[in-house]
Design a protein around this motif. Structure first.
Motif, PDB file in Angstrom:
ATOM      1  N   PRO A  75      50.307  30.785 -29.464  1.00  0.00           N
ATOM      2  CA  PRO A  75      50.758  31.224 -28.140  1.00  0.00           C
ATOM      3  C   PRO A  75      49.648  31.285 -27.094  1.00  0.00           C
ATOM      4  O   PRO A  75      49.928  31.394 -25.912  1.00  0.00           O
ATOM      5  CB  PRO A  75      51.320  32.631 -28.393  1.00  0.00           C
ATOM      6  N   SER A  76      48.382  31.184 -27.525  1.00  0.00           N
ATOM      7  CA  SER A  76      47.309  31.218 -26.532  1.00  0.00           C
ATOM      8  C   SER A  76      47.333  29.976 -25.635  1.00  0.00           C
ATOM      9  O   SER A  76      46.727  29.974 -24.570  1.00  0.00           O
ATOM     10  CB  SER A  76      45.945  31.365 -27.205  1.00  0.00           C
ATOM     11  N   SER A  77      48.046  28.943 -26.060  1.00  0.00           N
ATOM     12  CA  SER A  77      48.323  27.779 -25.216  1.00  0.00           C
ATOM     13  C   SER A  77      49.835  27.651 -25.135  1.00  0.00           C
ATOM     14  O   SER A  77      50.515  27.620 -26.160  1.00  0.00           O
ATOM     15  CB  SER A  77      47.750  26.506 -25.832  1.00  0.00           C
ATOM     16  N   SER A  78      50.354  27.593 -23.920  1.00  0.00           N
ATOM     17  CA  SER A  78      51.805  27.553 -23.766  1.00  0.00           C
ATOM     18  C   SER A  78      52.184  26.681 -22.584  1.00  0.00           C
ATOM     19  O   SER A  78      51.351  26.346 -21.749  1.00  0.00           O
ATOM     20  CB  SER A  78      52.359  28.970 -23.574  1.00  0.00           C
ATOM     21  N   LEU A 103      58.431  36.408 -28.278  1.00  0.00           N
ATOM     22  CA  LEU A 103      57.206  37.190 -28.132  1.00  0.00           C
ATOM     23  C   LEU A 103      57.390  38.295 -27.096  1.00  0.00           C
ATOM     24  O   LEU A 103      56.883  39.386 -27.268  1.00  0.00           O
ATOM     25  CB  LEU A 103      56.041  36.278 -27.739  1.00  0.00           C
ATOM     26  N   MET A 104      58.103  37.974 -26.011  1.00  0.00           N
ATOM     27  CA  MET A 104      58.464  38.957 -24.979  1.00  0.00           C
ATOM     28  C   MET A 104      59.904  38.681 -24.576  1.00  0.00           C
ATOM     29  O   MET A 104      60.228  37.572 -24.138  1.00  0.00           O
ATOM     30  CB  MET A 104      57.539  38.858 -23.759  1.00  0.00           C
ATOM     31  N   LYS A 114      62.328  37.969 -13.684  1.00  0.00           N
ATOM     32  CA  LYS A 114      62.703  37.755 -15.086  1.00  0.00           C
ATOM     33  C   LYS A 114      61.615  36.915 -15.736  1.00  0.00           C
ATOM     34  O   LYS A 114      61.150  35.924 -15.158  1.00  0.00           O
ATOM     35  CB  LYS A 114      64.048  37.020 -15.215  1.00  0.00           C
ATOM     36  N   PHE A 115      61.247  37.307 -16.949  1.00  0.00           N
ATOM     37  CA  PHE A 115      60.207  36.591 -17.674  1.00  0.00           C
ATOM     38  C   PHE A 115      60.487  36.714 -19.165  1.00  0.00           C
ATOM     39  O   PHE A 115      60.894  37.772 -19.648  1.00  0.00           O
ATOM     40  CB  PHE A 115      58.829  37.195 -17.364  1.00  0.00           C
ATOM     41  N   ALA A 116      60.276  35.630 -19.892  1.00  0.00           N
ATOM     42  CA  ALA A 116      60.364  35.646 -21.352  1.00  0.00           C
ATOM     43  C   ALA A 116      59.274  34.740 -21.900  1.00  0.00           C
ATOM     44  O   ALA A 116      58.898  33.742 -21.274  1.00  0.00           O
ATOM     45  CB  ALA A 116      61.727  35.161 -21.832  1.00  0.00           C
ATOM     46  N   SER A 125      54.751  27.221 -27.802  1.00  0.00           N
ATOM     47  CA  SER A 125      54.921  28.442 -27.032  1.00  0.00           C
ATOM     48  C   SER A 125      55.316  28.126 -25.598  1.00  0.00           C
ATOM     49  O   SER A 125      54.769  27.214 -24.975  1.00  0.00           O
ATOM     50  CB  SER A 125      53.596  29.220 -27.053  1.00  0.00           C
ATOM     51  N   TRP A 126      56.302  28.883 -25.094  1.00  0.00           N
ATOM     52  CA  TRP A 126      56.823  28.693 -23.734  1.00  0.00           C
ATOM     53  C   TRP A 126      56.850  30.037 -23.012  1.00  0.00           C
ATOM     54  O   TRP A 126      57.317  31.032 -23.558  1.00  0.00           O
ATOM     55  CB  TRP A 126      58.257  28.188 -23.779  1.00  0.00           C
ATOM     56  N   GLN A 127      56.371  30.043 -21.767  1.00  0.00           N
ATOM     57  CA  GLN A 127      56.528  31.186 -20.879  1.00  0.00           C
ATOM     58  C   GLN A 127      57.541  30.760 -19.820  1.00  0.00           C
ATOM     59  O   GLN A 127      57.312  29.782 -19.093  1.00  0.00           O
ATOM     60  CB  GLN A 127      55.202  31.566 -20.232  1.00  0.00           C
TER      61      GLN A 127
END
Length: 131
Positions: A75-78, A103-104, A114-116, A125-127
């Motif tokens: 997740p440190s790179s997304s 993760l969130m 809104k954030f996930a 990993s996706w933000q």
């Protein structure tokens, strides 16, 4: 000096499946090139030696590694995606989180409406953000 920077995702045999999911989720998603390994070369015949696709205006490269590594995605790179609407964010979140991990949770964390943050079923990993 002229240079370009392009994200590169290395999968362990499921690059094509991941790439096809990703381009299906974004209106402008497109696969540009798939280069497969051939039966006489190194690696698994038919696996992705190199491929390129784009989503959200961003070009991304990917491949299948025939070498089993002790590392994978972290997740440190997304991939960070800003959405124009909540319905679109929720649709992409549902598709990407299937088989993955959250993760969130989708919520208002104060820095956006809104954030996930998730890891999809492939480990990428996706933000996902609604500013």
């Amino acid at each position: 000096m002229s240079a370009t920077v392009t994200p590169f995702l290395m999968f362990q045999g499921n690059a094509e499946e991941a790439m096809r999911l990703y381009v299906s989720l974004f209106p402008d998603g497109k696969i540009h090139q798939i280069v497969r390994r051939n039966p006489t070369g190194a690696g698994s015949a038919g696996s992705i030696a190199r491929a390129s696709f784009s989503i959200g205006g961003q070009s991304i490269l990917c491949s299948d590694s025939d070498v089993q590594h002790e590392f994978t995605f972290t997740p440190s790179s997304s991939l960070f995606v800003n959405f124009d609407g909540e319905d679109e964010l929720r649709r992409v979140l549902a598709a990407l989180s299937a088989g993955g991990s959250v993760l969130m949770e989708l919520d208002n964390y104060g820095f956006s409406r809104k954030f996930a943050w998730i890891n999809d079923g492939f480990g990428v990993s996706w933000q996902l953000n609604l500013p």
